[in-house]
Design a protein around this motif. Sequence first.
Motif, PDB file in Angstrom:
ATOM      1  N   GLY A   1      31.215  39.762  31.027  1.00 20.49           N
ATOM      2  CA  GLY A   1      32.468  40.518  31.075  1.00 20.49           C
ATOM      3  C   GLY A   1      32.522  41.465  32.256  1.00 20.49           C
ATOM      4  N   ASP A   2      31.393  42.126  32.521  1.00 19.71           N
ATOM      5  CA  ASP A   2      31.345  43.052  33.665  1.00 19.71           C
ATOM      6  C   ASP A   2      31.521  42.313  34.986  1.00 19.71           C
ATOM      7  OD1 ASP A   2      30.985  45.096  31.883  1.00 19.71           O
ATOM      8  OD2 ASP A   2      28.900  45.520  32.451  1.00 19.71           O
ATOM      9  N   ILE A   3      30.909  41.157  35.097  1.00 18.47           N
ATOM     10  CA  ILE A   3      31.027  40.380  36.335  1.00 18.47           C
ATOM     11  C   ILE A   3      32.459  39.895  36.526  1.00 18.47           C
ATOM     12  CG2 ILE A   3      30.305  38.223  37.449  1.00 18.47           C
ATOM     13  CD1 ILE A   3      27.475  38.815  36.305  1.00 18.47           C
ATOM     14  N   LYS A   4      33.121  39.518  35.426  1.00 15.31           N
ATOM     15  CA  LYS A   4      34.531  39.115  35.527  1.00 15.31           C
ATOM     16  C   LYS A   4      35.391  40.274  36.033  1.00 15.31           C
ATOM     17  CE  LYS A   4      34.408  35.512  32.044  1.00 15.31           C
ATOM     18  NZ  LYS A   4      34.805  35.099  30.684  1.00 15.31           N
ATOM     19  N   HIS A   5      35.105  41.491  35.554  1.00 19.93           N
ATOM     20  CA  HIS A   5      35.822  42.669  36.042  1.00 19.93           C
ATOM     21  C   HIS A   5      35.599  42.858  37.546  1.00 19.93           C
ATOM     22  CE1 HIS A   5      36.743  44.119  31.990  1.00 19.93           C
ATOM     23  NE2 HIS A   5      37.556  44.979  32.582  1.00 19.93           N
ATOM     24  N   LEU A   6      34.352  42.730  37.968  1.00 23.55           N
ATOM     25  CA  LEU A   6      34.030  42.917  39.382  1.00 23.55           C
ATOM     26  C   LEU A   6      34.710  41.879  40.257  1.00 23.55           C
ATOM     27  CD1 LEU A   6      30.234  43.817  39.170  1.00 23.55           C
ATOM     28  CD2 LEU A   6      32.118  45.348  39.762  1.00 23.55           C
TER      29      LEU A   6
ATOM     30  N   LYS B   1      37.781  45.215  39.982  1.00 23.31           N
ATOM     31  CA  LYS B   1      37.938  46.340  39.068  1.00 23.31           C
ATOM     32  C   LYS B   1      36.554  46.776  38.615  1.00 23.31           C
ATOM     33  CE  LYS B   1      42.438  44.964  37.401  1.00 23.31           C
ATOM     34  NZ  LYS B   1      43.278  44.696  36.250  1.00 23.31           N
ATOM     35  N   LEU B   2      36.404  48.078  38.422  1.00 25.07           N
ATOM     36  CA  LEU B   2      35.115  48.599  37.965  1.00 25.07           C
ATOM     37  C   LEU B   2      35.029  48.514  36.446  1.00 25.07           C
ATOM     38  CD1 LEU B   2      34.774  51.782  40.175  1.00 25.07           C
ATOM     39  CD2 LEU B   2      33.623  49.596  40.453  1.00 25.07           C
TER      40      LEU B   2
ATOM     41  N   VAL C   1      37.138  54.542  44.637  1.00 28.64           N
ATOM     42  CA  VAL C   1      37.994  53.753  43.744  1.00 28.64           C
ATOM     43  C   VAL C   1      38.522  54.620  42.617  1.00 28.64           C
ATOM     44  CG1 VAL C   1      38.004  51.838  42.074  1.00 28.64           C
ATOM     45  CG2 VAL C   1      36.938  51.554  44.331  1.00 28.64           C
ATOM     46  N   TYR C   2      37.681  55.497  42.062  1.00 27.83           N
ATOM     47  CA  TYR C   2      38.101  56.365  40.964  1.00 27.83           C
ATOM     48  C   TYR C   2      39.183  57.343  41.426  1.00 27.83           C
ATOM     49  CZ  TYR C   2      37.873  59.722  37.136  1.00 27.83           C
ATOM     50  OH  TYR C   2      38.182  60.537  36.096  1.00 27.83           O
ATOM     51  N   SER C   3      38.996  57.951  42.609  1.00 25.70           N
ATOM     52  CA  SER C   3      39.994  58.895  43.100  1.00 25.70           C
ATOM     53  C   SER C   3      41.310  58.194  43.420  1.00 25.70           C
ATOM     54  CB  SER C   3      39.479  59.661  44.314  1.00 25.70           C
ATOM     55  OG  SER C   3      39.335  58.805  45.407  1.00 25.70           O
TER      56      SER C   3
END
Length: 114
Positions: free
Chosen positions: A24-29, A33-34, A106-108
Amino acid sequence: MELRRHSLKHFFPYLYGEFTQLGGDIKHLLKFKLPEASDYGIAGSIQGLGLGALFLVLFTGLLWFITWNANLSWSHDIEDVHKLLTGLVQAYMIGHGVMGVLHIFVYSKSLKGG
């Protein structure tokens, strides 16, 4: 210490056959997206890589010290391995810092609505 707060599975989920959160994390990346930090995810796995690398540097450093004191002919080979692993830890730390700055950017940007 992190190993007291979390189990080894937190840092090395793939060794325990836990790939769901990593996938799931890799799909986000891949969508640029973080992912949120979560158990058995990419954040813990990255920490695990760093911890593993540090332990390898510690182990080879101790082994080099022992073989050097024992005046063994292969101590220079251990020294070369230790230096290689130390260079990899340095690369990991630089990469980790760059990714941290990228996270802040990215967060800012997401706070500004962009």
